[in-house]
Design a protein around this motif. Structure first.
Motif, PDB file in Angstrom:
ATOM      1  N   ASN A   1      32.963   8.645  -1.685  1.00 34.51           N
ATOM      2  CA  ASN A   1      32.705  10.079  -1.542  1.00 34.51           C
ATOM      3  C   ASN A   1      33.927  10.894  -1.906  1.00 34.51           C
ATOM      4  OD1 ASN A   1      32.143  12.663  -0.538  1.00 34.51           O
ATOM      5  ND2 ASN A   1      32.467  12.031   1.573  1.00 34.51           N
TER       6      ASN A   1
ATOM      7  N   GLY B   1      23.069  -2.955   0.594  1.00 35.86           N
ATOM      8  CA  GLY B   1      23.335  -2.096   1.740  1.00 35.86           C
ATOM      9  C   GLY B   1      24.652  -2.388   2.446  1.00 35.86           C
ATOM     10  N   GLN B   2      25.204  -3.581   2.263  1.00 33.96           N
ATOM     11  CA  GLN B   2      26.425  -3.944   2.991  1.00 33.96           C
ATOM     12  C   GLN B   2      27.658  -3.970   2.098  1.00 33.96           C
ATOM     13  OE1 GLN B   2      26.679  -4.592   6.272  1.00 33.96           O
ATOM     14  NE2 GLN B   2      24.538  -4.485   6.809  1.00 33.96           N
TER      15      GLN B   2
ATOM     16  N   ASP C   1       5.085  -6.731   2.263  1.00 35.48           N
ATOM     17  CA  ASP C   1       6.142  -7.020   1.295  1.00 35.48           C
ATOM     18  C   ASP C   1       7.475  -7.237   2.004  1.00 35.48           C
ATOM     19  OD1 ASP C   1       6.543  -4.491   2.132  1.00 35.48           O
ATOM     20  OD2 ASP C   1       7.162  -3.703   0.193  1.00 35.48           O
TER      21      ASP C   1
ATOM     22  N   THR D   1      37.264   6.903   0.380  1.00 40.83           N
ATOM     23  CA  THR D   1      35.940   6.353   0.121  1.00 40.83           C
ATOM     24  C   THR D   1      35.438   6.805  -1.243  1.00 40.83           C
ATOM     25  OG1 THR D   1      34.912   8.235   1.153  1.00 40.83           O
ATOM     26  CG2 THR D   1      35.343   6.348   2.557  1.00 40.83           C
TER      27      THR D   1
ATOM     28  N   LYS E   1      19.359   3.842  -3.354  1.00 43.98           N
ATOM     29  CA  LYS E   1      19.108   4.150  -1.947  1.00 43.98           C
ATOM     30  C   LYS E   1      19.755   3.176  -0.980  1.00 43.98           C
ATOM     31  CE  LYS E   1      14.649   1.839  -1.665  1.00 43.98           C
ATOM     32  NZ  LYS E   1      14.754   1.033  -0.465  1.00 43.98           N
ATOM     33  N   GLU E   2      20.027   1.952  -1.420  1.00 41.37           N
ATOM     34  CA  GLU E   2      20.669   1.009  -0.511  1.00 41.37           C
ATOM     35  C   GLU E   2      22.174   1.246  -0.429  1.00 41.37           C
ATOM     36  OE1 GLU E   2      19.773  -2.983  -1.609  1.00 41.37           O
ATOM     37  OE2 GLU E   2      17.684  -2.819  -0.994  1.00 41.37           O
TER      38      GLU E   2
ATOM     39  N   TYR F   1      34.678   1.537  -0.339  1.00 40.97           N
ATOM     40  CA  TYR F   1      36.095   1.738  -0.649  1.00 40.97           C
ATOM     41  C   TYR F   1      36.354   1.330  -2.093  1.00 40.97           C
ATOM     42  CZ  TYR F   1      36.728   1.712   4.421  1.00 40.97           C
ATOM     43  OH  TYR F   1      36.640   1.969   5.755  1.00 40.97           O
TER      44      TYR F   1
ATOM     45  N   ARG G   1      25.885   2.941  -0.314  1.00 41.28           N
ATOM     46  CA  ARG G   1      26.404   3.980   0.565  1.00 41.28           C
ATOM     47  C   ARG G   1      27.670   4.595  -0.002  1.00 41.28           C
ATOM     48  NH1 ARG G   1      24.080   3.064   5.832  1.00 41.28           N
ATOM     49  NH2 ARG G   1      22.415   1.649   5.305  1.00 41.28           N
ATOM     50  N   LEU G   2      27.894   5.850   0.339  1.00 41.74           N
ATOM     51  CA  LEU G   2      29.092   6.534  -0.130  1.00 41.74           C
ATOM     52  C   LEU G   2      30.326   6.137   0.668  1.00 41.74           C
ATOM     53  CD1 LEU G   2      27.579  10.080  -0.666  1.00 41.74           C
ATOM     54  CD2 LEU G   2      28.382   8.554  -2.433  1.00 41.74           C
ATOM     55  N   THR G   3      30.153   5.220   1.639  1.00 43.28           N
ATOM     56  CA  THR G   3      31.289   4.779   2.445  1.00 43.28           C
ATOM     57  C   THR G   3      32.110   3.704   1.744  1.00 43.28           C
ATOM     58  OG1 THR G   3      29.650   3.446   3.521  1.00 43.28           O
ATOM     59  CG2 THR G   3      30.535   5.266   4.769  1.00 43.28           C
TER      60      THR G   3
END
Lengths: 367, 377
Positions: free
Chosen positions: B177, B102-103, B22, B175, B129-130, B136, B132-134
């Motif tokens: 977060n 993810g990006q 896949d 962020t 899941k992809e 802005y 992110r807590l980063t």
């Protein structure tokens, strides 16, 4: 019954690496999230309390081994509490080890499926791991020890680097106020990890293969302290970075590594965590599978454990599928049930054997 | 026989080397770099995504050799739905490739949604899941999609532009977060970067802070107020200020070091907060002529600069306490750390206590003259 003569040997250092990895690999995933429920901001203190049960079970394993040289818990239980009661309890004990081993396989599979391979069937992930661990287990304890020696230094180095990379995002003030509700929350938070630390009683299966006159006590204490400090550091870093969010995260360590962003350049390094974690959990599964298979061989008075590994591996696959219906089920087990389960069989049962051995001083027929 | 079986098995295993069944190649992905979320007039969620369009390497070489200009390197697609997930499904149906999260670097939220409460639309970014807590987060005046569709001369996409801007303006990155942690606090108050659009130059810029209370947007702070907030929160980025001493003459100061300490105090019923600001400034330019050589002048400049900082903090503090009555400075955490037991009994009244906190501002500033040319003009 005669004492089994063992030709295969592993070193005390290998045992320490193996047990440290077994202890930490599954714990790092969920430890911060579980301890924070009770310990709040003092979650970093909990692992240090938890290590107490680790030290107790290691003490029990070593002393029982001194009293019954060359025997495992499956063998000397018969001397302590009689042949047939011993056989029955050992049977249950093996089932428990099998069950806990299977749950570790399931934890591994749930993590990999949840984080990376979301479309792959659970069975494929589980089988992939069990086939590999079966192969490794069949090769015997020497190979397992060397695997640990080969992998663990690299794993530890990567782990330390990963944790150091989070430094720019630390908010050190998150740790205060420390001991807000006294020391009690930290102790309550340590209860679930007590169960994980007590799994180290599996040392009992490794001791007969230990080279003569090794400083086992010294290394075991180093290992437990190391494992506890490692968990403690992980907890404190999770707190530094995520503050009051830690209780809401499923895998704090995963979120932590994903959060790394050094100069908009060094980021997206979560695959590294997966690599070292899979290695760690692989060693843990191999350790459990070895204990099940060799224990089963001793239980059935079979000379070689090798033919038993594959069928028991098959059982492990089934048990891991049966053990929980969902991720929520699994984490409920890890949070609440696992403590009593592990405590009864890895701490209370050996403690009983130890006391009986002191009081009754059973005679061993030597060959 | 066994030899043949081994060969046969090895050949069978060769088939597995081709890869995952896949797999998704990079040219089957739509890589999202920025996301905008708006509330439409009929209370629906509008989700917009800025998707990076990979530039052909050979085409790039041609253009540098004087060929055609690069053209747009991004595209923006929007979709409307009942809630975030519904909009997400619709968005996927208007983009031919699989959306890849993810990006994602930038999250722009329109002020209408921020006013109505945006948190329950954002759980995707903390749970998926992809993602992110980063990330802005930014709040913008008007609709987020309006900013997303713009193209800019220097940076290729909004994601680059905004992350560069925030790097210039903030000491520590704000962020997703950090945002969630603040919304998780007792006051649920915080300030997020406030994005405006400069029509003349055609670029969006950070023009202050969006103030949140109880998880909802209540107003925006301008640049001067933002500076005050940054002083209190120890987030001031080193910058140049000018100080007028007399008759329009003055000096330009460059802040080289700053540190703010918050000292909470509870005396009886009176809650006090002492804000201690330490700083060092260099004189980088002056219109004072030879006067600048005299220690007295330096003293005057110093006093003036201290007064400026004090009034700056004082202004924003009054506004935060009286107009917004939102604890955007994180005082709740400071009190909790110092008085954990008292805090337990008072935290539910925090929003009524905060406006009555007595604030003392203490600025300790050192001004140095370290330039090469001592007597400018």
């Amino acid at each position: 019954m005669d004492i089994q003569r063992n030709v295969t040997q592993i070193s005390v250092f290998q045992i320490a690496l193996l047990l440290a990895m077994a202890m930490n690999s599954t714990a790092i995933l969920t430890a911060p999230a579980i301890t924070v429920q009770y310990a709040q901001r003092d979650l970093w203190l909990s692992p240090l309390f938890s290590s107490v049960s680790g030290i107790i079970v290691l003490f029990l394993a070593i002393h029982l081994n001194r009293r019954f040289p060359g025997m495992t818990v499956i063998q000397y239980s018969e001397y302590c509490i009689g042949k047939w009661p011993g056989k029955i309890i050992s049977g249950i004990f093996l089932l428990v080890v099998l069950h806990i081993g299977s749950i570790i396989v399931r934890e591994y599979a749930e993590f990999v499926k949840g984080m990376f391979l979301d479309e792959t069937p659970l069975l494929v992930i589980i089988c992939g791991m069990v086939i590999l661990s079966t192969y490794a287990t069949r090769s015997g304890i020497e190979v397992i020890g060397r695997l640990a020696q080969l992998f663990v230094p690299g794993v530890m180095l990567t782990w330390v680097i990963l944790l150091l990379l989070t430094i720019p995002d630390w908010d050190v003030m998150n740790i205060f106020p420390a001991f807000d509700g006294g020391i009690l929350p930290a102790i309550r938070g340590s209860i679930t990890p007590q169960g994980w630390f007590s799994e180290m009683f599996l040392l009992s299966f490794l001791l007969p293969h230990l080279k003569k006159n090794s400083p086992i006590k010294k290394w075991m204490i180093i290992m437990v302290v190391f494992a506890a400090i490692n968990l403690s550091i992980l907890n404190i870093i999770s707190l530094f970075v995520f503050g009051n969010l830690v209780p809401t995260l499923t895998y704090p360590v995963m979120s932590l590594i994903r959060y790394v962003n050094i100069a908009d350049f060094l980021q997206h390094i979560d695959a590294l965590l997966l690599i070292i974690w899979v290695i760690g959990v692989f060693l843990k599964i191999v350790l459990f599978q070895y204990c099940i298979a060799s224990g089963c061989a001793q239980w059935l008075n079979v000379e070689k454990f090798r033919p038993l590994v594959l069928p028991l591996g098959f059982l492990m696959v089934l048990f891991s599928l049966w053990s929980a219906s969902s991720m929520q089920d699994l984490s409920a087990y890890l949070k609440d049930t696992s403590f009593f389960y592990a405590m009864i069989f890895f701490l209370i049962y050996p403690l009983g054997l130890f006391l009986i051995a002191i009081v009754r001083k059973p005679k061993i027929r030597r060959d | 026989m066994q030899k043949y079986i081994r060969w046969f098995t090895s050949f069978c295993l060769l088939g597995l080397l081709a890869g995952c069944w896949d797999q998704t190649e990079i040219d089957q992905l739509a890589i999202i770099s920025a996301v905008g979320i708006d509330l439409t007039a009929d209370n629906k969620i509008k989700l917009s995504a800025e998707i990076a369009v990979p530039k052909n390497a050979s085409a790039g070489q041609e253009s540098s050799a004087g060929g055609q200009s690069g053209g747009s390197q991004k595209m923006v697609r929007s979709a409307i739905g009942e809630d975030f997930n519904d909009a997400l499904n619709h968005l996927q149906s208007v983009v031919p490739r699989r959306l890849f999260w993810g990006q994602v670097n930038i999250l722009v939220i329109g002020d209408k949604l921020a006013k109505a409460g945006m948190l329950n639309q954002l759980s995707f970014f903390s749970g998926q899941k992809e993602a992110r807590l980063t990330l802005y987060p930014f709040i913008t005046k008007g609709d987020a999609v309006d900013i997303l569709v713009k193209t800019f001369p220097l940076e290729t996409d909004l994601s680059d532009l905004m992350s560069n801007q925030s790097k210039i303006q903030f000491k520590r990155r704000i962020t997703f977060n950090k945002m969630l942690q603040n919304f998780n606090s007792v006051s649920e108050a915080m300030s997020l970067p406030w994005v405006l659009y400069d029509k003349k130059n055609g670029v969006p810029y950070i023009g202050g802070r969006a103030i949140f209370k109880n998880g909802k947007f209540i107003g925006a702070a301008n640049m001067r107020e933002t500076e005050g907030i940054a002083w209190v929160r120890n987030e001031i980025k080193h910058k140049v200020t000018s100080v007028k001493v007399d008759h329009g003459k003055g000096a330009g100061l460059n802040l080289t070091y700053s540190k703010t300490t918050l000292r909470p105090k509870i005396a009886g019923d009176q809650w006090e907060m002492h804000i201690d600001v330490q700083g060092e400034e260099d004189i980088i330019e002056s219109s004072l002529g030879k006067e600048i050589m005299e220690p007295k002048t330096i003293d005057r400049i110093q006093k003036k600069a201290v007064m400026q900082i004090k009034s700056n903090i004082d202004e924003v503090m009054k506004k935060a306490q009286n107009q917004w009555s939102a604890d955007i400075f994180g005082f709740d955490e400071v009190y909790y750390r110092k008085y954990p037991n008292l805090w337990e009994t008072h935290k539910k009244n925090w929003n009524t206590i905060f406006p009555h906190i007595k604030v003392f501002i203490n600025v300790d500033l050192k001004v140095y003259q370290r330039g090469l040319e001592l007597t400018a003009n």
